[in-house]
Write a protein that holds these residues in place. Structure first.
Motif, PDB file in Angstrom:
ATOM      1  N   ALA A  49     -59.325 -76.353  23.393  1.00 40.26           N
ATOM      2  CA  ALA A  49     -59.752 -76.622  24.772  1.00 40.26           C
ATOM      3  C   ALA A  49     -59.804 -78.129  25.058  1.00 40.26           C
ATOM      4  O   ALA A  49     -60.214 -78.530  26.132  1.00 40.26           O
ATOM      5  CB  ALA A  49     -61.119 -75.992  25.024  1.00 40.26           C
ATOM      6  N   LYS A  50     -59.389 -78.939  24.088  1.00 35.96           N
ATOM      7  CA  LYS A  50     -59.391 -80.407  24.236  1.00 35.96           C
ATOM      8  C   LYS A  50     -60.768 -80.955  24.596  1.00 35.96           C
ATOM      9  O   LYS A  50     -60.910 -81.863  25.421  1.00 35.96           O
ATOM     10  CB  LYS A  50     -58.360 -80.852  25.269  1.00 35.96           C
ATOM     11  CG  LYS A  50     -56.941 -80.427  24.926  1.00 35.96           C
ATOM     12  CD  LYS A  50     -55.934 -81.106  25.850  1.00 35.96           C
ATOM     13  CE  LYS A  50     -54.510 -80.973  25.370  1.00 35.96           C
ATOM     14  NZ  LYS A  50     -54.096 -79.581  25.095  1.00 35.96           N
ATOM     15  N   VAL A  51     -61.786 -80.371  23.985  1.00 32.54           N
ATOM     16  CA  VAL A  51     -63.151 -80.841  24.225  1.00 32.54           C
ATOM     17  C   VAL A  51     -63.273 -82.269  23.699  1.00 32.54           C
ATOM     18  O   VAL A  51     -62.919 -82.554  22.556  1.00 32.54           O
ATOM     19  CB  VAL A  51     -64.172 -79.898  23.538  1.00 32.54           C
ATOM     20  CG1 VAL A  51     -65.565 -80.511  23.513  1.00 32.54           C
ATOM     21  CG2 VAL A  51     -64.175 -78.544  24.251  1.00 32.54           C
ATOM     22  N   SER A  52     -63.764 -83.166  24.559  1.00 36.34           N
ATOM     23  CA  SER A  52     -63.859 -84.576  24.148  1.00 36.34           C
ATOM     24  C   SER A  52     -65.262 -84.932  23.664  1.00 36.34           C
ATOM     25  O   SER A  52     -65.427 -85.888  22.916  1.00 36.34           O
ATOM     26  CB  SER A  52     -63.454 -85.496  25.298  1.00 36.34           C
ATOM     27  OG  SER A  52     -64.297 -85.293  26.414  1.00 36.34           O
ATOM     28  N   GLU A  53     -66.259 -84.187  24.127  1.00 37.08           N
ATOM     29  CA  GLU A  53     -67.623 -84.450  23.653  1.00 37.08           C
ATOM     30  C   GLU A  53     -68.371 -83.131  23.521  1.00 37.08           C
ATOM     31  O   GLU A  53     -68.380 -82.320  24.438  1.00 37.08           O
ATOM     32  CB  GLU A  53     -68.380 -85.370  24.610  1.00 37.08           C
ATOM     33  CG  GLU A  53     -69.779 -85.717  24.089  1.00 37.08           C
ATOM     34  CD  GLU A  53     -70.505 -86.745  24.937  1.00 37.08           C
ATOM     35  OE1 GLU A  53     -70.696 -87.876  24.459  1.00 37.08           O
ATOM     36  OE2 GLU A  53     -70.873 -86.420  26.080  1.00 37.08           O
ATOM     37  N   ALA A  84     -61.731 -82.995  38.472  1.00 34.65           N
ATOM     38  CA  ALA A  84     -61.812 -83.848  37.287  1.00 34.65           C
ATOM     39  C   ALA A  84     -61.004 -85.122  37.499  1.00 34.65           C
ATOM     40  O   ALA A  84     -59.875 -85.087  37.950  1.00 34.65           O
ATOM     41  CB  ALA A  84     -61.289 -83.096  36.069  1.00 34.65           C
ATOM     42  N   HIS A  85     -61.636 -86.259  37.211  1.00 33.99           N
ATOM     43  CA  HIS A  85     -60.947 -87.539  37.349  1.00 33.99           C
ATOM     44  C   HIS A  85     -60.711 -88.187  36.004  1.00 33.99           C
ATOM     45  O   HIS A  85     -60.097 -89.232  35.927  1.00 33.99           O
ATOM     46  CB  HIS A  85     -61.775 -88.498  38.204  1.00 33.99           C
ATOM     47  CG  HIS A  85     -62.042 -87.987  39.569  1.00 33.99           C
ATOM     48  ND1 HIS A  85     -61.065 -87.843  40.519  1.00 33.99           N
ATOM     49  CD2 HIS A  85     -63.185 -87.567  40.148  1.00 33.99           C
ATOM     50  CE1 HIS A  85     -61.592 -87.363  41.625  1.00 33.99           C
ATOM     51  NE2 HIS A  85     -62.869 -87.178  41.422  1.00 33.99           N
ATOM     52  N   THR A  86     -61.281 -87.604  34.970  1.00 32.94           N
ATOM     53  CA  THR A  86     -61.188 -88.244  33.668  1.00 32.94           C
ATOM     54  C   THR A  86     -60.764 -87.200  32.652  1.00 32.94           C
ATOM     55  O   THR A  86     -60.635 -86.023  32.954  1.00 32.94           O
ATOM     56  CB  THR A  86     -62.560 -88.785  33.228  1.00 32.94           C
ATOM     57  OG1 THR A  86     -63.441 -87.672  33.064  1.00 32.94           O
ATOM     58  CG2 THR A  86     -63.143 -89.743  34.241  1.00 32.94           C
ATOM     59  N   SER A  87     -60.583 -87.656  31.424  1.00 37.00           N
ATOM     60  CA  SER A  87     -60.202 -86.704  30.383  1.00 37.00           C
ATOM     61  C   SER A  87     -61.436 -86.112  29.699  1.00 37.00           C
ATOM     62  O   SER A  87     -61.302 -85.408  28.710  1.00 37.00           O
ATOM     63  CB  SER A  87     -59.301 -87.395  29.370  1.00 37.00           C
ATOM     64  OG  SER A  87     -59.989 -88.526  28.871  1.00 37.00           O
ATOM     65  N   TYR A  88     -62.623 -86.403  30.254  1.00 37.01           N
ATOM     66  CA  TYR A  88     -63.835 -85.841  29.638  1.00 37.01           C
ATOM     67  C   TYR A  88     -63.802 -84.321  29.775  1.00 37.01           C
ATOM     68  O   TYR A  88     -63.636 -83.793  30.878  1.00 37.01           O
ATOM     69  CB  TYR A  88     -65.095 -86.394  30.318  1.00 37.01           C
ATOM     70  CG  TYR A  88     -66.380 -85.958  29.624  1.00 37.01           C
ATOM     71  CD1 TYR A  88     -67.124 -86.838  28.858  1.00 37.01           C
ATOM     72  CD2 TYR A  88     -66.845 -84.632  29.730  1.00 37.01           C
ATOM     73  CE1 TYR A  88     -68.286 -86.432  28.208  1.00 37.01           C
ATOM     74  CE2 TYR A  88     -67.992 -84.208  29.086  1.00 37.01           C
ATOM     75  CZ  TYR A  88     -68.715 -85.120  28.332  1.00 37.01           C
ATOM     76  OH  TYR A  88     -69.859 -84.712  27.696  1.00 37.01           O
ATOM     77  N   ILE A  89     -63.968 -83.623  28.668  1.00 41.92           N
ATOM     78  CA  ILE A  89     -64.137 -82.173  28.718  1.00 41.92           C
ATOM     79  C   ILE A  89     -65.336 -81.823  27.836  1.00 41.92           C
ATOM     80  O   ILE A  89     -65.371 -82.163  26.651  1.00 41.92           O
ATOM     81  CB  ILE A  89     -62.878 -81.421  28.236  1.00 41.92           C
ATOM     82  CG1 ILE A  89     -61.678 -81.790  29.108  1.00 41.92           C
ATOM     83  CG2 ILE A  89     -63.123 -79.902  28.281  1.00 41.92           C
ATOM     84  CD1 ILE A  89     -60.373 -81.092  28.724  1.00 41.92           C
ATOM     85  N   GLY A  90     -66.322 -81.206  28.456  1.00 41.29           N
ATOM     86  CA  GLY A  90     -67.503 -80.765  27.731  1.00 41.29           C
ATOM     87  C   GLY A  90     -67.563 -79.252  27.743  1.00 41.29           C
ATOM     88  O   GLY A  90     -66.737 -78.585  28.375  1.00 41.29           O
ATOM     89  N   ARG A  91     -68.534 -78.706  27.040  1.00 41.26           N
ATOM     90  CA  ARG A  91     -68.643 -77.239  27.029  1.00 41.26           C
ATOM     91  C   ARG A  91     -70.055 -76.826  26.670  1.00 41.26           C
ATOM     92  O   ARG A  91     -70.821 -77.578  26.061  1.00 41.26           O
ATOM     93  CB  ARG A  91     -67.600 -76.621  26.103  1.00 41.26           C
ATOM     94  CG  ARG A  91     -67.457 -77.177  24.677  1.00 41.26           C
ATOM     95  CD  ARG A  91     -68.644 -77.161  23.889  1.00 41.26           C
ATOM     96  NE  ARG A  91     -68.446 -77.192  22.448  1.00 41.26           N
ATOM     97  CZ  ARG A  91     -69.418 -76.884  21.579  1.00 41.26           C
ATOM     98  NH1 ARG A  91     -70.628 -76.592  22.000  1.00 41.26           N
ATOM     99  NH2 ARG A  91     -69.188 -76.921  20.283  1.00 41.26           N
ATOM    100  N   PHE A  92     -70.366 -75.586  27.063  1.00 42.58           N
ATOM    101  CA  PHE A  92     -71.611 -74.935  26.651  1.00 42.58           C
ATOM    102  C   PHE A  92     -71.166 -73.661  25.957  1.00 42.58           C
ATOM    103  O   PHE A  92     -70.324 -72.938  26.474  1.00 42.58           O
ATOM    104  CB  PHE A  92     -72.470 -74.638  27.887  1.00 42.58           C
ATOM    105  CG  PHE A  92     -73.723 -73.852  27.610  1.00 42.58           C
ATOM    106  CD1 PHE A  92     -74.670 -74.327  26.716  1.00 42.58           C
ATOM    107  CD2 PHE A  92     -73.959 -72.646  28.262  1.00 42.58           C
ATOM    108  CE1 PHE A  92     -75.831 -73.603  26.460  1.00 42.58           C
ATOM    109  CE2 PHE A  92     -75.120 -71.923  28.015  1.00 42.58           C
ATOM    110  CZ  PHE A  92     -76.053 -72.402  27.118  1.00 42.58           C
TER     111      PHE A  92
END
Ligand code: GLU
Ligand code: ZN
Length: 291
Positions: A185-189, A2-10
Motif C-alpha cells: 500500500a506504499k505506507v510511508s509512516e 492528496a498533495h503529497t506522497s504521505y500514506i498512513g493507515r489504521f
C-alpha cells in the motif's frame, strides 16, 4: 485530495469493537496523515479467525464514520491477501532463507532460554502439521527511529532471532502480513500504539530481508484504565459509546496533547477533525508509554 506522497493507515483487528485506546490510535494516525495532506487507509487485520468476533469489522467501520474518521480508497482486508503472503514464504523457502521448525514454545524456553537459537535451521524438515516456518534473518537491524522517542535500540539477541513467518497453528504471522501489506500500500509512516514498539524492530528485519526501506514509525502513548492496565479488547475495555461522540473525540484529542478550542467544541466530528488537522503538531503528543 492528496498533495503529497504521505500514506498512513489504521489497522484494527476485528477482535471486538473499538474502545477509547483504539480511538486514540485512529485519531492520531488520521491527523498525522491529514496534517500532511496525505492519504489515510483502513486495513482490517482479519487473519486470526479464532480471535475474530462476528460483525466486528462492520462495527469498526461504522464507528469510524460516526467519529468523522473517513478513509481513502477501499477498505483493505488481510484475509484477501493470503496468497500474497504464501508466495513470499514460498520464495524464501526456495532460496533456503526460510525453513520449517518443529520446536514448541516450551522447548525454546528450556533449551534456549526463550530466544530461539536456530535449532531447526539445518535440519531440512519437510512441511507437516504443527510446524512453523521461520526466516533466517541474515541482515539484523540494530534498532529503529521513532518519530517521537528517537532511536530505539533492539536487544541484540532478539535482532538475531529467526522470525516466525508462519505459525504452528497454521496462521500467517502478524509481522509478515503487516510488513507486506504496508509495502504493497506504499505506507510511508506507521502510526500505532506503543504496545507495538517491540515487534517494530523485528519488522525492520523483514524489510531488510525484502530489500525495502522501512517506513517512518510513530508510536502513540497507550490509554490505561484506572488500575494501570492497557485498554485492550482482551482486557474487555468498554466499546466506544454511540452517544457523546464529540466528548469522546475531544478526550482522545486531549490525550494526544491537543485541546479543542471552545469555538470548535460543537462542530460535527468530521469538521472538527478537519480543523484539528490544521493545528495538529506531533510534538504535542506525550512521549511516555502509557497514561
Ligand atoms: N492489528 C494490530 C492491532 O490491532 C495493529 C497492527 C499495526 O498497526 O501494525 O493491534
Ligand atoms: Zn525449531
Amino acid at each position: 485530495m492528496a498533495h503529497t506522497s504521505y500514506i498512513g493507515r489504521f489497522a484494527p483487528s476485528p477482535s471486538g469493537p473499538l474502545h477509547f485506546g483504539s480511538l486514540v490510535t485512529a485519531v492520531g494516525s488520521f491527523l498525522q496523515a491529514r496534517h500532511s495532506y496525505g492519504r489515510w487507509l483502513v486495513r482490517i487485520e482479519d487473519i486470526d479467525p479464532p480471535r475474530e468476533v462476528p460483525g466486528a469489522s462492520d462495527m469498526i467501520l461504522k464507528q469510524l464514520t460516526d467519529f468523522g474518521l473517513y478513509w481513502d480508497d477501499e477498505v483493505i482486508y488481510q484475509s484477501q491477501h493470503l496468497s500474497r503472503y504464501q508466495s513470499q514464504i514460498d520464495a524464501w523457502l526456495a532460496t533456503g532463507d526460510a525453513y520449517y521448525c518443529q520446536c514448541t514454545r516450551k522447548q525454546i524456553q528450556s533449551r534456549d532460554g526463550g530466544i530461539y537459537d536456530g535449532h531447526c535451521r539445518h535440519l531440512a524438515l519437510e512441511k507437516a502439521p504443527g510446524r512453523a516456518i521461520r526466516l533466517h534473518c541474515t541482515k539484523p537491524a540494530t534498532g529503529f527511529t521513532d518519530q517521537l522517542r528517537g532511536w530505539q535500540p533492539l536487544k541484540s539477541e532478539l535482532a538475531h532471532e529467526d522470525l516466525v513467518i508462519f505459525r504452528r497453528d497454521g496462521l500467517y504471522a502478524y509481522n509478515l502480513a503487516v510488513v507486506l501489506d504496508d509495502i504493497d500500500a506504499k505506507v510511508s509512516e506507521v502510526v500505532r500504539g506503543s504496545d507495538l514498539l517491540e515487534p517494530t524492530a523485528r519488522q525492520c528485519n523483514l524489510y531488510r530481508m525484502l530489500n525495502h526501506d522501512e517506513p517512518d514509525y510513530l508510536h502513540l502513548p497507550l490509554a490505561c484504565d484506572s488500575s494501570g492496565h492497557k485498554l485492550s479488547k482482551q482486557n474487555h475495555a468498554p466499546a466506544l459509546s454511540q452517544e457523546h461522540i464529540l466528548k469522546q473525540l475531544q478526550d482522545a484529542l486531549a490525550f494526544l496533547g491537543h485541546e479543542v478550542p471552545n469555538s470548535w467544541a460543537q462542530l460535527p466530528p468530521q469538521k472538527l477533525l478537519a480543523n484539528m488537522a490544521q493545528v495538529w503538531d506531533k510534538r504535542n503528543i506525550p512521549t511516555h508509554l502509557d497514561i
